[in-house]
Design an enzyme around this catalytic site. Structure first.
Site, PDB file in Angstrom:
ATOM      1  N   HIS A 153     -16.270  11.112   3.250  1.00 37.37           N
ATOM      2  CA  HIS A 153     -15.584  10.467   4.325  1.00 37.37           C
ATOM      3  C   HIS A 153     -14.058  10.767   4.574  1.00 37.37           C
ATOM      4  O   HIS A 153     -13.601   9.534   5.030  1.00 37.37           O
ATOM      5  CB  HIS A 153     -16.064   9.194   4.580  1.00 37.37           C
ATOM      6  CG  HIS A 153     -17.439   8.818   3.972  1.00 37.37           C
ATOM      7  ND1 HIS A 153     -18.672   8.721   5.212  1.00 37.37           N
ATOM      8  CD2 HIS A 153     -18.153   8.970   2.862  1.00 37.37           C
ATOM      9  CE1 HIS A 153     -19.689   8.756   4.434  1.00 37.37           C
ATOM     10  NE2 HIS A 153     -19.521   8.626   3.209  1.00 37.37           N
ATOM     11  N   SER A 274       9.305  25.654  13.769  1.00 33.17           N
ATOM     12  CA  SER A 274       9.107  25.415  15.325  1.00 33.17           C
ATOM     13  C   SER A 274      10.433  25.895  16.038  1.00 33.17           C
ATOM     14  O   SER A 274      11.675  25.907  15.353  1.00 33.17           O
ATOM     15  CB  SER A 274       8.991  23.854  15.268  1.00 33.17           C
ATOM     16  OG  SER A 274       9.722  23.262  16.450  1.00 33.17           O
ATOM     17  N   LYS A 280      10.108  21.784  10.657  1.00 30.99           N
ATOM     18  CA  LYS A 280       8.860  22.227  10.553  1.00 30.99           C
ATOM     19  C   LYS A 280       8.417  23.275   9.912  1.00 30.99           C
ATOM     20  O   LYS A 280       8.942  24.304   9.636  1.00 30.99           O
ATOM     21  CB  LYS A 280       8.291  22.248  12.119  1.00 30.99           C
ATOM     22  CG  LYS A 280       8.223  21.022  12.894  1.00 30.99           C
ATOM     23  CD  LYS A 280       7.335  19.916  12.259  1.00 30.99           C
ATOM     24  CE  LYS A 280       5.795  20.111  12.667  1.00 30.99           C
ATOM     25  NZ  LYS A 280       5.522  20.057  13.900  1.00 30.99           N
ATOM     26  N   GLU A 287      -5.002  27.209  11.397  1.00 30.31           N
ATOM     27  CA  GLU A 287      -5.267  26.585  12.939  1.00 30.31           C
ATOM     28  C   GLU A 287      -5.824  27.891  13.612  1.00 30.31           C
ATOM     29  O   GLU A 287      -6.723  27.563  14.448  1.00 30.31           O
ATOM     30  CB  GLU A 287      -3.936  26.111  13.558  1.00 30.31           C
ATOM     31  CG  GLU A 287      -3.572  25.051  12.934  1.00 30.31           C
ATOM     32  CD  GLU A 287      -2.346  24.445  13.383  1.00 30.31           C
ATOM     33  OE1 GLU A 287      -2.111  23.437  13.905  1.00 30.31           O
ATOM     34  OE2 GLU A 287      -1.106  25.138  13.491  1.00 30.31           O
TER      35      GLU A 287
END
Ligand code: ARG
Length: 469
Positions: A153, A274, A280, A287
């Site tokens: 979980h 970024s 970043k 992704e």
């Protein structure tokens, strides 16, 4: 090609709509490979003279060279790769070229060509997937003694070896590899000689073309051969599960590399920055793997829906089977180009992983205490409840489970003795999980050893299969 039957020319919009050249031009090499085998067989059974066969085979070699040099521009008017090549061959060789299609239909021709093409692509996929398996083994060996939290979980559950985590993915991708082997076997049949649907009145030698093309056996039913695409679905099934596994793992790594988890270190060379935020470091590769998975699943569904209502045997719908197949193959190649090196370069901040567990007050050791009590004769349900009270106490008083005095323990659980400290460490917790397939360090070592042996066998088999092509 079929002018004899018609009074009008095909409308231009129809030519444009029905052509498959934009899809199947990439099959040119395999189409020629199939045609060479077919021509040699026709010669052997006496349907071509030696001279005609030589003319055809030389002509096909010329066409191949013209295609590869970019000299040969295919025409949409000729519908697909098969007709373009045959037509160019006939320009080059006249009557001989006009005999190549003897005893053959585009239906068995396309079925053969796609199988030849797919066989090569699957062989490459096998070797890239084996590299991925190798990357997991390598990380598992490197990180076997590193302790992280295991999650259920997405809540801290029990401490585990990071090596055990990598080996979990090894197992999943190994099953994918086995599905890929299955898909490679199911395409390993030669359709040539099935004709349009019913076979041929000509004395074709199907064993010969099968043997020349290196397939395992000729297909056994000509109707089935031109109608079915389930060998492609077998590939898609493999591809979908592979993509689902890759996507799910990508999600894990993305989470573990966030500042909030903060213990997984993705390689800089596989992350991007970024345009506005200088700090970043984004996990775009992971992704995109996650993002592309929907397409791979979509192609699977596409083929199943395409075939579910088709009357026997060939229907033109089947021309579209290649669109999703090629897209899926290209996507998988792309994923398998980036994933193995990304995994190989992924590192861990072992201290950060440890402090994540410490921040959780070491409560991930609660099951260990319950099992300690079981060994002292306490029924498990009582032990669970009692340790639950201690956990409650730790949370209320912001005390780690490992920092309680013996008095504090005894106050809640009289059965606890001084030896409780023997089990209350992350190392001991992991080391003591010695059940087969568990996270115990020794068990992980055994898993790795078994994995390495298996990988060697699979590598040898994959090389042997590639050599057969
Ligand atoms: N381009 C077609 C395909 O990819 C070739 C088969 C055409 N066969 C036919 N009976 N019209 O499926």
């Amino acid at each position: 090609m079929w002018k004899g039957r018609f009074e009008e020319d095909t409308a231009q919009v129809v030519q444009k709509f029905t052509q498959s050249l934009d899809l199947d031009w990439r099959l040119y090499k395999h189409d020629i490979q199939g045609s060479v085998a077919h021509a040699r067989m026709l010669e052997k059974v006496g349907l071509l003279t030696d001279a005609e066969a030589v003319q055809i085979i030389d002509g096909l070699k010329t066409v191949l060279a013209e295609i590869e040099s970019g000299e040969f521009k295919p025409s949409e008017k000729l519908e697909d790769v098969h007709m373009n090549i045959e037509s160019r061959l006939t320009e080059l060789t006249g009557n001989a070229g006009a005999k190549l299609h003897t005893g053959r239909s585009r239906n068995d021709q396309v079925a053969t060509t796609v199988r030849l093409y797919l066989r090569e692509r699957l062989s490459n996929l096998r070797s890239s997937l084996l590299s991925l398996l190798g990357a997991f083994l390598d990380r598992a060996k490197k990180h076997r003694l590193v302790i992280i939290s295991g999650y259920t979980h997405l809540q801290q559950a029990q401490p585990i070896s990071l090596g055990h985590y990598w080996m979990a993915w090894f197992e999943a991708f190994l099953r994918d590899y086995e599905r890929l082997e299955f898909a490679s076997r199911s395409l390993d049949e030669c359709p040539l000689g099935s004709g349009a649907l019913a076979g041929s009145t000509l004395p074709l030698d199907r064993d010969m073309t099968c043997w020349l093309l290196g397939f395992d056996h000729p297909t056994r039913n000509s109707l089935d051969t031109v109608a079915q695409r389930d060998y492609m679905s077998d590939y898609h099934h493999f591809a979908s599960l592979f993509a689902v596994h890759a996507s799910r793992m990508a999600e894990d790594l993305i989470i573990y590399a966030t500042q909030e988890f903060g213990w997984l270190k993705l390689p800089d060379s596989f992350c991007t920055g970024s345009s506005i935020m200088p700090q970043k470091k984004n996990p775009d590769v992971l992704e995109l793997i996650r993002g592309k998975t929907g397409q791979v699943i979509g192609h699977t569904v596409d083929l199943l829906i395409m075939t579910k209502g088709l009357p026997m045997t060939y229907d033109r719908d089947l021309q579209e089977d290649k669109r999703g197949l090629f897209a899926s193959l290209d996507t998988l190649d792309g994923i398998l180009e980036v994933l193995p090196p990304l995994i190989s370069k992924t590192e861990v901040d072992a201290q950060a992983a440890r402090s994540a567990l410490e921040k959780g007050l070491g409560l991930a050791l609660a099951t260990d205490v319950a099992e300690y009590l079981v060994l002292k004769g306490v029924p498990f349900r009582d032990a669970h409840w009692k340790v639950g009270r201690v956990v409650h106490y730790c949370i209320e008083n912001a005390k780690p489970l490992t920092g309680l005095s013996l008095d504090e323990w005894k106050e809640h659980i009289p059965e606890v003795e001084a030896d409780v400290t023997d089990i209350l460490s992350l190392e001991k917790s992991v080391a003591r999980r010695g059940t087969f397939g568990g996270t115990g360090f020794e068990q992980v070592a055994l898993q790795i050893e078994r994995g390495e042996n298996l990988l060697k066998v699979k590598e040898a088999e994959s090389e042997a299969a590639a050599a057969r092509i």
